[in-house]
Design a protein around this motif. Structure first.
Motif, PDB file in Angstrom:
ATOM      1  N   LEU A  18       0.837  -1.204   0.000  1.00 34.32           N
ATOM      2  CA  LEU A  18       0.000   0.000   0.000  1.00 34.32           C
ATOM      3  C   LEU A  18       0.874   1.257   0.000  1.00 34.32           C
ATOM      4  CD1 LEU A  18      -2.724   1.432   0.149  1.00 34.32           C
ATOM      5  CD2 LEU A  18      -2.651   1.178   2.635  1.00 34.32           C
ATOM      6  N   ASP A  19       1.901   1.241   0.825  1.00 36.83           N
ATOM      7  CA  ASP A  19       2.804   2.396   0.854  1.00 36.83           C
ATOM      8  C   ASP A  19       3.435   2.635  -0.511  1.00 36.83           C
ATOM      9  OD1 ASP A  19       2.400   3.036   3.520  1.00 36.83           O
ATOM     10  OD2 ASP A  19       3.935   1.631   4.212  1.00 36.83           O
ATOM     11  N   GLY A  20       3.825   1.556  -1.149  1.00 39.05           N
ATOM     12  CA  GLY A  20       4.435   1.682  -2.472  1.00 39.05           C
ATOM     13  C   GLY A  20       3.467   2.279  -3.478  1.00 39.05           C
ATOM     14  N   ARG A  21       2.242   1.819  -3.420  1.00 34.55           N
ATOM     15  CA  ARG A  21       1.256   2.347  -4.373  1.00 34.55           C
ATOM     16  C   ARG A  21       0.913   3.804  -4.067  1.00 34.55           C
ATOM     17  NH1 ARG A  21      -3.249  -2.293  -5.490  1.00 34.55           N
ATOM     18  NH2 ARG A  21      -4.046  -0.638  -6.848  1.00 34.55           N
ATOM     19  N   LEU A  22       0.842   4.134  -2.791  1.00 27.29           N
ATOM     20  CA  LEU A  22       0.571   5.532  -2.428  1.00 27.29           C
ATOM     21  C   LEU A  22       1.715   6.438  -2.888  1.00 27.29           C
ATOM     22  CD1 LEU A  22      -0.913   5.067   1.165  1.00 27.29           C
ATOM     23  CD2 LEU A  22      -2.100   6.110  -0.779  1.00 27.29           C
ATOM     24  N   ASN A  23       2.921   5.961  -2.673  1.00 24.81           N
ATOM     25  CA  ASN A  23       4.076   6.773  -3.070  1.00 24.81           C
ATOM     26  C   ASN A  23       4.186   6.922  -4.580  1.00 24.81           C
ATOM     27  OD1 ASN A  23       4.899   7.258  -0.463  1.00 24.81           O
ATOM     28  ND2 ASN A  23       6.261   5.484  -0.382  1.00 24.81           N
ATOM     29  N   ALA A  24       3.589   5.982  -5.302  1.00 29.38           N
ATOM     30  CA  ALA A  24       3.697   6.017  -6.765  1.00 29.38           C
ATOM     31  C   ALA A  24       2.622   6.895  -7.411  1.00 29.38           C
ATOM     32  CB  ALA A  24       3.599   4.595  -7.326  1.00 29.38           C
ATOM     33  N   LEU A  25       1.695   7.386  -6.600  1.00 31.43           N
ATOM     34  CA  LEU A  25       0.630   8.224  -7.186  1.00 31.43           C
ATOM     35  C   LEU A  25       1.216   9.529  -7.736  1.00 31.43           C
ATOM     36  CD1 LEU A  25      -2.332   7.884  -4.654  1.00 31.43           C
ATOM     37  CD2 LEU A  25      -2.144   6.890  -6.932  1.00 31.43           C
ATOM     38  N   THR A  26       0.545  10.037  -8.724  1.00 32.50           N
ATOM     39  CA  THR A  26       0.980  11.290  -9.345  1.00 32.50           C
ATOM     40  C   THR A  26       0.909  12.423  -8.316  1.00 32.50           C
ATOM     41  OG1 THR A  26       0.170  10.566 -11.478  1.00 32.50           O
ATOM     42  CG2 THR A  26       0.490  12.933 -11.191  1.00 32.50           C
ATOM     43  N   ARG A  27       1.997  13.131  -8.202  1.00 38.94           N
ATOM     44  CA  ARG A  27       2.043  14.242  -7.245  1.00 38.94           C
ATOM     45  C   ARG A  27       2.003  15.608  -7.936  1.00 38.94           C
ATOM     46  NH1 ARG A  27       3.925  12.966  -2.053  1.00 38.94           N
ATOM     47  NH2 ARG A  27       3.790  10.729  -1.736  1.00 38.94           N
ATOM     48  N   VAL A  28       2.495  15.659  -9.156  1.00 35.54           N
ATOM     49  CA  VAL A  28       2.601  16.948  -9.841  1.00 35.54           C
ATOM     50  C   VAL A  28       1.989  16.832 -11.228  1.00 35.54           C
ATOM     51  CG1 VAL A  28       4.166  18.752 -10.661  1.00 35.54           C
ATOM     52  CG2 VAL A  28       4.735  17.459  -8.606  1.00 35.54           C
ATOM     53  N   VAL A  29       1.178  17.803 -11.570  1.00 32.95           N
ATOM     54  CA  VAL A  29       0.580  17.835 -12.910  1.00 32.95           C
ATOM     55  C   VAL A  29       0.872  19.203 -13.530  1.00 32.95           C
ATOM     56  CG1 VAL A  29      -1.245  16.256 -12.219  1.00 32.95           C
ATOM     57  CG2 VAL A  29      -1.637  18.715 -12.036  1.00 32.95           C
ATOM     58  N   ASP A  30       0.563  19.335 -14.785  1.00 35.38           N
ATOM     59  CA  ASP A  30       0.737  20.639 -15.423  1.00 35.38           C
ATOM     60  C   ASP A  30      -0.372  21.576 -14.956  1.00 35.38           C
ATOM     61  OD1 ASP A  30       2.954  19.906 -16.857  1.00 35.38           O
ATOM     62  OD2 ASP A  30       1.777  19.119 -18.534  1.00 35.38           O
ATOM     63  N   PRO A  31      -0.004  22.749 -14.476  1.00 34.41           N
ATOM     64  CA  PRO A  31      -1.051  23.690 -14.040  1.00 34.41           C
ATOM     65  C   PRO A  31      -1.891  24.149 -15.222  1.00 34.41           C
ATOM     66  CG  PRO A  31       1.112  24.730 -13.960  1.00 34.41           C
ATOM     67  CD  PRO A  31       1.338  23.291 -14.291  1.00 34.41           C
ATOM     68  N   ALA A  32      -3.186  24.159 -15.028  1.00 35.84           N
ATOM     69  CA  ALA A  32      -4.089  24.515 -16.127  1.00 35.84           C
ATOM     70  C   ALA A  32      -4.110  26.027 -16.326  1.00 35.84           C
ATOM     71  CB  ALA A  32      -5.490  24.009 -15.813  1.00 35.84           C
ATOM     72  N   PRO A  33      -3.862  26.491 -17.547  1.00 37.08           N
ATOM     73  CA  PRO A  33      -3.899  27.933 -17.808  1.00 37.08           C
ATOM     74  C   PRO A  33      -5.274  28.536 -17.509  1.00 37.08           C
ATOM     75  CG  PRO A  33      -2.914  26.751 -19.651  1.00 37.08           C
ATOM     76  CD  PRO A  33      -3.486  25.713 -18.730  1.00 37.08           C
ATOM     77  N   ALA A  34      -6.334  27.749 -17.718  1.00 35.96           N
ATOM     78  CA  ALA A  34      -7.687  28.287 -17.487  1.00 35.96           C
ATOM     79  C   ALA A  34      -7.867  28.692 -16.033  1.00 35.96           C
ATOM     80  CB  ALA A  34      -8.737  27.250 -17.875  1.00 35.96           C
ATOM     81  N   ASN A  35      -7.271  27.922 -15.136  1.00 34.86           N
ATOM     82  CA  ASN A  35      -7.388  28.295 -13.724  1.00 34.86           C
ATOM     83  C   ASN A  35      -6.674  29.607 -13.441  1.00 34.86           C
ATOM     84  OD1 ASN A  35      -8.969  26.206 -12.653  1.00 34.86           O
ATOM     85  ND2 ASN A  35      -7.234  24.810 -12.708  1.00 34.86           N
ATOM     86  N   TRP A  36      -5.503  29.777 -14.058  1.00 32.72           N
ATOM     87  CA  TRP A  36      -4.797  31.044 -13.854  1.00 32.72           C
ATOM     88  C   TRP A  36      -5.608  32.211 -14.413  1.00 32.72           C
ATOM     89  CZ3 TRP A  36      -2.114  33.903 -11.039  1.00 32.72           C
ATOM     90  CH2 TRP A  36      -1.677  35.140 -11.506  1.00 32.72           C
ATOM     91  N   ASP A  37      -6.222  32.004 -15.564  1.00 32.08           N
ATOM     92  CA  ASP A  37      -7.036  33.079 -16.144  1.00 32.08           C
ATOM     93  C   ASP A  37      -8.123  33.515 -15.166  1.00 32.08           C
ATOM     94  OD1 ASP A  37      -5.488  32.881 -18.388  1.00 32.08           O
ATOM     95  OD2 ASP A  37      -6.929  31.680 -19.522  1.00 32.08           O
ATOM     96  N   ALA A  38      -8.761  32.529 -14.544  1.00 29.86           N
ATOM     97  CA  ALA A  38      -9.824  32.853 -13.588  1.00 29.86           C
ATOM     98  C   ALA A  38      -9.250  33.575 -12.367  1.00 29.86           C
ATOM     99  CB  ALA A  38     -10.540  31.572 -13.153  1.00 29.86           C
ATOM    100  N   ILE A  39      -8.100  33.104 -11.908  1.00 27.22           N
ATOM    101  CA  ILE A  39      -7.460  33.751 -10.751  1.00 27.22           C
ATOM    102  C   ILE A  39      -7.074  35.188 -11.103  1.00 27.22           C
ATOM    103  CG2 ILE A  39      -5.396  33.723  -9.298  1.00 27.22           C
ATOM    104  CD1 ILE A  39      -5.489  30.598  -9.630  1.00 27.22           C
ATOM    105  N   GLU A  40      -6.506  35.350 -12.281  1.00 23.05           N
ATOM    106  CA  GLU A  40      -6.043  36.679 -12.684  1.00 23.05           C
ATOM    107  C   GLU A  40      -7.203  37.671 -12.763  1.00 23.05           C
ATOM    108  OE1 GLU A  40      -4.261  36.918 -16.561  1.00 23.05           O
ATOM    109  OE2 GLU A  40      -2.908  38.512 -15.903  1.00 23.05           O
TER     110      GLU A  40
END
Lengths: 171, 190
Positions: A18-40
């Motif tokens: 379980l620890d191995g599978r948890l550690n293997a989960l994706t931690r970082v993704v590409d930030p979505a530009p659409a979210n930044w547009d909304a924030i801006e």
């Protein structure tokens, strides 16, 4: 506590797996530009309080100088020397004053900061003129009046920022 | 920080990049953003949204829209509160706590009531290529409190003391919820 503390004995899966599978989960993704547009959009609409007050100060000083410049009437015949220099500086400031917006027309931090820089330049010119002629009462009055005007503007803007209005400016 | 040793990952992901709280680029960007520089703040978004979104997506039980709302709220709050950040280089940790507070606050207000009930039916899929879809879905199906503790502990690098503080619970409760979450996951995946 170690992962062994989690062992249940009956579990179908080992803790290490379980620890191995948890550690293997994706931690970082590409930030979505659409979210930044909304924030801006949101942060540009609701400026940070620090930026608001910097803008208010800049606008107030600008308004003061605009008032001073607008009160410089038709120039008397120059007497030469320092008086002539001062007259030229006043003329230059008056020429630029009509284009200066009033406080309420600043609707973006960028505009305020640009105005602030322009205004700083004008203030520097006044101070430079005073260095040449420190006893010039007209220039001193200009500066005094500009600073009073600045104080009045800050007070009037502060009155308009009731707690309700302030909340509406933020989130 | 943590009081539990996690065994070395059997299949460590190549893309695991933990936030760097002491990174000086953050400090420079924070200082510029404090002066109203929106472009600098955009740089902070680019640097940190990528690791924050998966945390929020998992806290939201696989609700992408909710996670993105939280992400936006967190950054907008960060922009407004930048002057309260004492150490600009510690931006990432500060942002993480802010974002988790946004998420947990939202859940406390009851907006996320349906997640536990509907998660199984909707079978949420992460908005990125899932390294382990079964595990992602199992996490989404966990009871809310157990899922929150598991996500914060295992996937957000927070210790029980910090989790307890941010969730308003006792550290022992955090440990119990983690144990419960792990037991449920093993049962679901076994």
């Amino acid at each position: 506590m170690t992962s062994d503390d989690f062992r249940t004995g009956d579990s179908a899966m080992e803790d290490s797996e379980l620890d191995g599978r948890l550690n293997a989960l994706t931690r970082v993704v590409d930030p979505a530009p659409a979210n930044w547009d909304a924030i801006e959009r949101r942060i540009r609409r609701r400026r940070r309080p620090h930026a608001i007050w910097a803008g208010i100060a800049a606008a107030a000083v600008l308004g003061g100088v605009a008032l001073v410049v607008s009160q410089i009437g038709p120039a008397p015949a120059p007497a030469g020397g320092i008086a002539e220099t001062m007259h030229a500086e006043a003329q230059a400031m008056r020429a630029s004053a009509p284009e200066l917006p009033v406080v309420s027309e600043f609707d973006s931090p960028a505009a305020l900061m640009a105005a602030w820089q322009d205004n700083q330049q004008a203030i520097a010119q006044l101070e430079q003129a005073l260095e040449h002629d420190p006893d010039n009462r007209t220039l001193l009055e200009f500066l005094t009046e500009a600073r009073m005007r600045q104080a009045r503007l800050v007070r009037s803007i502060g009155r308009n920022q009731t707690p309700t209005n302030e909340r509406s400016m933020n989130l | 920080m943590k009081d539990m040793q996690i065994p070395v990952a059997q299949a460590a992901p190549a893309e695991v990049v933990k936030p760097a709280p002491d990174s000086s680029p953050d400090a420079a960007l924070v200082e510029a953003a404090r002066r109203g520089d929106c472009e600098a703040f955009s740089g902070l978004y680019t640097a940190h949204a990528g690791w924050l979104l998966p945390v929020l997506w998992r806290l939201a039980g696989g609700d992408r829209q909710l996670a993105e709302d939280w992400l936006q709220d967190a950054f907008v709050q960060a922009w407004r509160k930048l002057d309260q950040l004492r150490e600009p280089a510690a931006f990432s940790g500060w942002l993480k706590r802010l974002a988790v507070n946004v998420a947990l606050g939202e859940k406390r207000r009851g907006r996320l009531i349906s997640v536990d009930v509907d998660a199984e039916a909707s079978a949420p899929e992460p908005p990125w290529p899932a390294a382990d879809l079964d595990l992602e879905r199992a996490i989404a199906r966990l009871p809310a409190r157990a899922r929150q503790v598991l996500v914060l502990f295992h996937l957000s690098d927070m210790g029980h003391a910090e989790i307890a503080e941010i969730m308003g619970i006792e550290p022992g409760t955090s440990k119990a919820q983690l144990h419960r979450a792990r037991t449920l996951l093993k049962e679901m995946l076994g």
